[in-house]
Design a protein around this motif. Sequence first.
Motif, PDB file in Angstrom:
ATOM      1  N   ILE A  77       0.852  -1.185   0.000  1.00 18.89           N
ATOM      2  CA  ILE A  77       0.000   0.000   0.000  1.00 18.89           C
ATOM      3  C   ILE A  77       0.895   1.244   0.000  1.00 18.89           C
ATOM      4  O   ILE A  77       1.708   1.434   0.909  1.00 18.89           O
ATOM      5  CB  ILE A  77      -0.935   0.015   1.237  1.00 18.89           C
ATOM      6  CG1 ILE A  77      -1.743  -1.291   1.294  1.00 18.89           C
ATOM      7  CG2 ILE A  77      -1.837   1.231   1.196  1.00 18.89           C
ATOM      8  CD1 ILE A  77      -2.572  -1.580   0.052  1.00 18.89           C
ATOM      9  N   TYR A  78       0.730   2.086  -1.007  1.00 16.54           N
ATOM     10  CA  TYR A  78       1.637   3.221  -1.170  1.00 16.54           C
ATOM     11  C   TYR A  78       1.071   4.199  -2.203  1.00 16.54           C
ATOM     12  O   TYR A  78       0.148   3.871  -2.964  1.00 16.54           O
ATOM     13  CB  TYR A  78       3.025   2.740  -1.626  1.00 16.54           C
ATOM     14  CG  TYR A  78       2.979   1.845  -2.850  1.00 16.54           C
ATOM     15  CD1 TYR A  78       3.006   2.372  -4.139  1.00 16.54           C
ATOM     16  CD2 TYR A  78       2.876   0.462  -2.717  1.00 16.54           C
ATOM     17  CE1 TYR A  78       2.942   1.551  -5.257  1.00 16.54           C
ATOM     18  CE2 TYR A  78       2.808  -0.369  -3.818  1.00 16.54           C
ATOM     19  CZ  TYR A  78       2.845   0.177  -5.091  1.00 16.54           C
ATOM     20  OH  TYR A  78       2.762  -0.638  -6.195  1.00 16.54           O
ATOM     21  N   ASP A  79       1.643   5.395  -2.236  1.00 15.79           N
ATOM     22  CA  ASP A  79       1.359   6.359  -3.301  1.00 15.79           C
ATOM     23  C   ASP A  79       2.204   5.977  -4.514  1.00 15.79           C
ATOM     24  O   ASP A  79       3.440   5.999  -4.442  1.00 15.79           O
ATOM     25  CB  ASP A  79       1.717   7.779  -2.861  1.00 15.79           C
ATOM     26  CG  ASP A  79       0.832   8.280  -1.732  1.00 15.79           C
ATOM     27  OD1 ASP A  79      -0.362   7.924  -1.716  1.00 15.79           O
ATOM     28  OD2 ASP A  79       1.333   9.030  -0.873  1.00 15.79           O
ATOM     29  N   GLY A  93       6.487   1.563  -5.158  1.00 20.94           N
ATOM     30  CA  GLY A  93       6.515   1.433  -3.707  1.00 20.94           C
ATOM     31  C   GLY A  93       6.490   2.781  -3.022  1.00 20.94           C
ATOM     32  O   GLY A  93       6.329   3.828  -3.666  1.00 20.94           O
ATOM     33  N   ASP A  94       6.699   2.749  -1.715  1.00 22.03           N
ATOM     34  CA  ASP A  94       6.626   4.009  -0.970  1.00 22.03           C
ATOM     35  C   ASP A  94       7.833   4.905  -1.214  1.00 22.03           C
ATOM     36  O   ASP A  94       7.906   6.008  -0.651  1.00 22.03           O
ATOM     37  CB  ASP A  94       6.420   3.757   0.522  1.00 22.03           C
ATOM     38  CG  ASP A  94       7.538   2.961   1.174  1.00 22.03           C
ATOM     39  OD1 ASP A  94       8.561   2.686   0.511  1.00 22.03           O
ATOM     40  OD2 ASP A  94       7.382   2.612   2.356  1.00 22.03           O
ATOM     41  N   GLN A  95       8.751   4.489  -2.090  1.00 20.71           N
ATOM     42  CA  GLN A  95       9.833   5.403  -2.472  1.00 20.71           C
ATOM     43  C   GLN A  95       9.317   6.571  -3.308  1.00 20.71           C
ATOM     44  O   GLN A  95      10.028   7.565  -3.478  1.00 20.71           O
ATOM     45  CB  GLN A  95      10.954   4.665  -3.207  1.00 20.71           C
ATOM     46  CG  GLN A  95      10.654   4.231  -4.632  1.00 20.71           C
ATOM     47  CD  GLN A  95      10.092   2.818  -4.699  1.00 20.71           C
ATOM     48  OE1 GLN A  95       9.570   2.296  -3.723  1.00 20.71           O
ATOM     49  NE2 GLN A  95      10.217   2.189  -5.852  1.00 20.71           N
ATOM     50  N   THR A  96       8.087   6.482  -3.833  1.00 26.34           N
ATOM     51  CA  THR A  96       7.506   7.647  -4.495  1.00 26.34           C
ATOM     52  C   THR A  96       7.493   8.820  -3.526  1.00 26.34           C
ATOM     53  O   THR A  96       7.861   9.948  -3.870  1.00 26.34           O
ATOM     54  CB  THR A  96       6.052   7.373  -4.956  1.00 26.34           C
ATOM     55  OG1 THR A  96       5.924   6.035  -5.395  1.00 26.34           O
ATOM     56  CG2 THR A  96       5.641   8.343  -6.056  1.00 26.34           C
ATOM     57  N   GLY A 131      10.326   6.373 -11.625  1.00 20.24           N
ATOM     58  CA  GLY A 131      10.471   7.237 -12.776  1.00 20.24           C
ATOM     59  C   GLY A 131      10.104   8.667 -12.449  1.00 20.24           C
ATOM     60  O   GLY A 131       9.275   8.925 -11.572  1.00 20.24           O
ATOM     61  N   MET A 132      10.724   9.601 -13.162  1.00 17.84           N
ATOM     62  CA  MET A 132      10.426  11.026 -13.006  1.00 17.84           C
ATOM     63  C   MET A 132      10.358  11.687 -14.367  1.00 17.84           C
ATOM     64  O   MET A 132      11.251  11.502 -15.208  1.00 17.84           O
ATOM     65  CB  MET A 132      11.489  11.714 -12.148  1.00 17.84           C
ATOM     66  CG  MET A 132      11.268  13.214 -11.987  1.00 17.84           C
ATOM     67  SD  MET A 132      12.454  13.996 -10.842  1.00 17.84           S
ATOM     68  CE  MET A 132      13.976  13.881 -11.808  1.00 17.84           C
ATOM     69  N   LEU A 133       9.315  12.459 -14.582  1.00 18.12           N
ATOM     70  CA  LEU A 133       9.191  13.311 -15.758  1.00 18.12           C
ATOM     71  C   LEU A 133       9.331  14.743 -15.287  1.00 18.12           C
ATOM     72  O   LEU A 133       8.525  15.228 -14.486  1.00 18.12           O
ATOM     73  CB  LEU A 133       7.836  13.094 -16.438  1.00 18.12           C
ATOM     74  CG  LEU A 133       7.485  14.069 -17.569  1.00 18.12           C
ATOM     75  CD1 LEU A 133       8.474  13.966 -18.714  1.00 18.12           C
ATOM     76  CD2 LEU A 133       6.058  13.825 -18.051  1.00 18.12           C
TER      77      LEU A 133
END
Length: 243
Positions: A77-79, A93-96, A131-133
């Motif tokens: 469970i994570y964003d 995962g919660d690394q977001t 990932g990052m945009l």
Amino acid sequence: MDASAIATANLDVLRKNPYPGRGLVIGRSSVDEAWLMIYWIMGRSAQSRNRKFVVAGNTLRTEPIDTRQMDNPELLIYDAMLELPSIYLVSNGDQTRTVYDGLLAGGNFDSALEKREREPDAPHYTPRISGMLDLQNYPGAVTLSILKANQANPAKTDRFTYHPARPPRGFGVGLTTYRGDANPLPSFSGDPLLLPCVGKAEAVLDTYWNALNAENRVAIAVKQISAQEGTSRILVRNRFTAQ
């Protein structure tokens, strides 16, 4: 082999893979100026399948369908998608949230992820893919990361960051957590995959949903991002719902 043939071949590999696990793609629509951010989850166990995607504003989150059947919520469970002004994040995962907080504090993508390791779910040691945009500066930049267990000593984490060139319209770049279905699950290896982003967001969602193994797919989301207007919307499809 041209780009279209490579992307089609990679999508076919995904289609034939019974368990690529979680996956993300960042790319550009073939029909308009929108960027697209794709994320999906899969599951072999009842716990992994006991999840759905929920959208709250510009945030995508996983939530349990039945809270009575949820163990290890910190891994499930994570964003999954978060936003800062002109910066869009996605991860499995919660690394977001770790990256989001790190950027807010003035750090960068890599420095934030230095605090994290591969997931502690032995014997699989699921990779953390992120990932990052970044649309702060024209024409936009994509960054991808995978943190996975070291082959010689899985207690240690190998860290790979990729800065692929801006994909042309109709293409994206992506990562999955696994190469296939086995015990233990084999981690993704190699460079990010060139993949198709053909059509509007709705069509892209259909393409990837249909490419995922029907037995193991759980949920998929596509975020459509307008670089010109600075707006986004998220489309979601969930396989499982409460009974």
